[in-house]
Design a protein around this motif. Structure first.
Motif, PDB file in Angstrom:
ATOM      1  N   MET A 141     -77.043  -0.026   5.359  1.00  0.00           N
ATOM      2  CA  MET A 141     -75.727   0.036   4.725  1.00  0.00           C
ATOM      3  C   MET A 141     -75.465   1.483   4.323  1.00  0.00           C
ATOM      4  O   MET A 141     -76.350   2.157   3.777  1.00  0.00           O
ATOM      5  CB  MET A 141     -75.684  -0.861   3.498  1.00  0.00           C
ATOM      6  N   THR A 142     -74.244   1.963   4.616  1.00  0.00           N
ATOM      7  CA  THR A 142     -73.906   3.351   4.322  1.00  0.00           C
ATOM      8  C   THR A 142     -72.603   3.438   3.541  1.00  0.00           C
ATOM      9  O   THR A 142     -71.511   3.350   4.120  1.00  0.00           O
ATOM     10  CB  THR A 142     -73.770   4.177   5.610  1.00  0.00           C
ATOM     11  N   PRO A 143     -72.655   3.585   2.226  1.00  0.00           N
ATOM     12  CA  PRO A 143     -71.438   3.924   1.483  1.00  0.00           C
ATOM     13  C   PRO A 143     -71.117   5.401   1.689  1.00  0.00           C
ATOM     14  O   PRO A 143     -72.027   6.243   1.736  1.00  0.00           O
ATOM     15  CB  PRO A 143     -71.810   3.619   0.028  1.00  0.00           C
ATOM     16  N   GLY A 144     -69.821   5.717   1.837  1.00  0.00           N
ATOM     17  CA  GLY A 144     -69.446   7.102   2.079  1.00  0.00           C
ATOM     18  C   GLY A 144     -68.018   7.398   1.674  1.00  0.00           C
ATOM     19  O   GLY A 144     -67.266   6.509   1.266  1.00  0.00           O
ATOM     20  N   PHE A 145     -67.638   8.671   1.791  1.00  0.00           N
ATOM     21  CA  PHE A 145     -66.275   9.092   1.444  1.00  0.00           C
ATOM     22  C   PHE A 145     -65.844  10.209   2.375  1.00  0.00           C
ATOM     23  O   PHE A 145     -66.646  10.838   3.063  1.00  0.00           O
ATOM     24  CB  PHE A 145     -66.200   9.570  -0.007  1.00  0.00           C
ATOM     25  N   ARG A 146     -64.537  10.452   2.362  1.00  0.00           N
ATOM     26  CA  ARG A 146     -63.957  11.574   3.085  1.00  0.00           C
ATOM     27  C   ARG A 146     -62.719  12.023   2.324  1.00  0.00           C
ATOM     28  O   ARG A 146     -61.949  11.189   1.831  1.00  0.00           O
ATOM     29  CB  ARG A 146     -63.575  11.178   4.514  1.00  0.00           C
ATOM     30  N   THR A 147     -62.513  13.364   2.231  1.00  0.00           N
ATOM     31  CA  THR A 147     -61.352  13.880   1.517  1.00  0.00           C
ATOM     32  C   THR A 147     -60.844  15.162   2.160  1.00  0.00           C
ATOM     33  O   THR A 147     -61.635  15.964   2.695  1.00  0.00           O
ATOM     34  CB  THR A 147     -61.695  14.132   0.032  1.00  0.00           C
ATOM     35  N   TYR A 160     -61.977  19.344   5.707  1.00  0.00           N
ATOM     36  CA  TYR A 160     -62.353  18.073   5.100  1.00  0.00           C
ATOM     37  C   TYR A 160     -63.794  18.114   4.636  1.00  0.00           C
ATOM     38  O   TYR A 160     -64.643  18.784   5.236  1.00  0.00           O
ATOM     39  CB  TYR A 160     -62.183  16.921   6.098  1.00  0.00           C
ATOM     40  N   LEU A 161     -64.066  17.371   3.580  1.00  0.00           N
ATOM     41  CA  LEU A 161     -65.415  17.215   3.055  1.00  0.00           C
ATOM     42  C   LEU A 161     -65.815  15.749   3.193  1.00  0.00           C
ATOM     43  O   LEU A 161     -65.049  14.845   2.844  1.00  0.00           O
ATOM     44  CB  LEU A 161     -65.476  17.628   1.584  1.00  0.00           C
ATOM     45  N   LEU A 162     -67.020  15.507   3.723  1.00  0.00           N
ATOM     46  CA  LEU A 162     -67.505  14.149   3.942  1.00  0.00           C
ATOM     47  C   LEU A 162     -68.906  13.993   3.361  1.00  0.00           C
ATOM     48  O   LEU A 162     -69.696  14.951   3.339  1.00  0.00           O
ATOM     49  CB  LEU A 162     -67.547  13.807   5.431  1.00  0.00           C
ATOM     50  N   GLY A 163     -69.208  12.787   2.902  1.00  0.00           N
ATOM     51  CA  GLY A 163     -70.536  12.508   2.382  1.00  0.00           C
ATOM     52  C   GLY A 163     -70.885  11.039   2.553  1.00  0.00           C
ATOM     53  O   GLY A 163     -69.998  10.178   2.595  1.00  0.00           O
ATOM     54  N   VAL A 197     -60.721   8.520   1.103  1.00  0.00           N
ATOM     55  CA  VAL A 197     -61.132   7.191   1.544  1.00  0.00           C
ATOM     56  C   VAL A 197     -62.568   6.944   1.102  1.00  0.00           C
ATOM     57  O   VAL A 197     -63.425   7.830   1.174  1.00  0.00           O
ATOM     58  CB  VAL A 197     -61.009   7.037   3.079  1.00  0.00           C
ATOM     59  N   TRP A 198     -62.807   5.726   0.619  1.00  0.00           N
ATOM     60  CA  TRP A 198     -64.160   5.254   0.323  1.00  0.00           C
ATOM     61  C   TRP A 198     -64.446   4.084   1.247  1.00  0.00           C
ATOM     62  O   TRP A 198     -63.572   3.230   1.458  1.00  0.00           O
ATOM     63  CB  TRP A 198     -64.282   4.832  -1.138  1.00  0.00           C
ATOM     64  N   TYR A 199     -65.652   4.042   1.778  1.00  0.00           N
ATOM     65  CA  TYR A 199     -65.948   3.024   2.781  1.00  0.00           C
ATOM     66  C   TYR A 199     -67.409   2.597   2.711  1.00  0.00           C
ATOM     67  O   TYR A 199     -68.243   3.252   2.073  1.00  0.00           O
ATOM     68  CB  TYR A 199     -65.644   3.557   4.184  1.00  0.00           C
ATOM     69  N   VAL A 200     -67.707   1.496   3.376  1.00  0.00           N
ATOM     70  CA  VAL A 200     -69.080   1.027   3.576  1.00  0.00           C
ATOM     71  C   VAL A 200     -69.247   0.722   5.059  1.00  0.00           C
ATOM     72  O   VAL A 200     -68.449  -0.009   5.640  1.00  0.00           O
ATOM     73  CB  VAL A 200     -69.401  -0.221   2.738  1.00  0.00           C
ATOM     74  N   SER A 201     -70.281   1.301   5.659  1.00  0.00           N
ATOM     75  CA  SER A 201     -70.552   1.119   7.075  1.00  0.00           C
ATOM     76  C   SER A 201     -71.890   0.404   7.251  1.00  0.00           C
ATOM     77  O   SER A 201     -72.886   0.771   6.627  1.00  0.00           O
ATOM     78  CB  SER A 201     -70.591   2.479   7.790  1.00  0.00           C
TER      79      SER A 201
END
Length: 334
Positions: free
Chosen positions: A294-300, A307-310, A270-274
């Motif tokens: 603004m926080t762009p991020g991902f999770r896999t 899981y790896l998140l950034g 997932v790619w997202y913007v918070s």
């Protein structure tokens, strides 16, 4: 003929009457509930009642991801807030109506329950020196309605006029309650309790309380919308020296899932913007600058429920306490 028809009608009613009588006897304690039968003579299995301890134990240690556990999941609503879900063990909820999993993202409000722990590393750049942090966040469901979230701030490191100090941060414990949950939407109420276990040098040693509303929604394909709003009110500790403020806080995050769960090491990608907003609402300072980031991020999913998140948080308002913040996390679902 009339007598014969009456006799047959009475016979046809006998199993129903008999079952009613047996049910009354069971309610009075004269027979066991396991001895009940339906009007076809098939035994009726009574639903087992669990104690509070059994519910908590099953929620914390049971196989909450099995098909049997999934069958115990149920819709919850505001109308049965005080009656439904408290006496049933938590089970992992189904994917949303669009097929997206109920998962958490960095620097975004949760909105749903989990059973997991995540180790988060952060690096803040700017404002006279870099800052570092390491937090271990755990989610422990107690039943279908309530879970406990804990945030253990292992490292809080920042630069000051006298040099750098690295200390333990302010421990936070958060009871969370599901207000309602359906296949498409979950709503929760959180109450954050921050404790003054850190050092004022790092902007800590503050006790505060923070009521917060969260939501999570998915009804179309992999698109997930989540967010919420709440307050943070410091009431004790080194409030003045730490610079703590009473604030109104809000979050809105949008993301899209691109891959299925088993496509490791890029499963559940997932790619997202918070977007986060914080507005001081007290008079403890001459100015009350609004903070927006603004926080762009991902999770896999990398395999075996790891899981790896950034994420990278970038303030978009002036007078921000830092230029940007980089976060990374390694998480285990159990």
């Amino acid at each position: 003929m009339i007598k014969e028809r009456m006799t047959k009608k009475a016979q046809s009613r006998f199993p129903t009457v008999a079952c009613l009588g047996v049910a009354l006897l069971a309610a009075s304690g004269q027979i066991n509930a396991q001895d009940l039968v339906d009007n076809q003579g098939v035994p009726i299995t009574a639903e087992k009642k669990y104690s509070f301890g059994e519910v908590v134990t099953e929620s914390v240690t049971g196989d909450v991801y099995s098909d049997e556990a999934a069958a115990n999941w149920q819709d919850l609503s505001y109308s049965n807030l005080f009656s439904a879900g408290w006496d049933k063990a938590w089970s992992s909820p189904p994917n949303g109506g669009g097929g997206a999993p109920r998962q958490g993202w960095l620097n975004a409000y949760d909105g749903v329950f989990f059973r997991l722990s995540i180790n988060i590393f952060g690096w803040q750049h700017g404002n006279g020196g870099d800052g570092y942090s390491n937090n271990i966040v755990s989610y422990t469901p107690l039943n279908q309605r309530m879970e406990i979230q804990t945030n253990i701030p292992v490292i809080a490191s920042s630069q000051g006029v006298s040099g750098r100090e690295t200390n333990f941060g302010d421990f936070v414990i958060t009871p969370r309650i599901i207000l309602s949950e359906s296949k498409n939407v979950t709503q929760t109420f959180n109450l954050n309790f921050r404790t003054p276990t850190g050092d004022v040098f790092n902007g800590n040693h503050v006790a505060s309380i923070g009521p917060q509303y969260n939501f999570w929604a998915n009804s179309w394909k992999g698109l997930v919308v989540r967010g919420g709003a709440g307050f943070s009110v410091p009431y004790s500790g080194d409030i003045t020296r730490s610079g703590a403020r009473s604030t109104f806080d809000a979050n809105l995050a949008v993301g899209y899932y691109f891959t299925p769960h088993d496509y490791t090491p890029v499963g559940d990608m997932v790619w997202y913007v918070s977007t986060n907003v914080s507005q001081p609402i007290d008079n403890r300072a001459a100015t009350s600058n609004t903070f927006v980031s603004m926080t762009p991020g991902f999770r896999t999913h990398v395999g075996q429920n790891w899981y790896l998140l950034g994420a990278v948080e970038v303030p978009v308002t002036s007078n921000a306490p830092y230029d940007y913040q980089v976060q990374g996390g390694i998480m285990k679902v159990y």
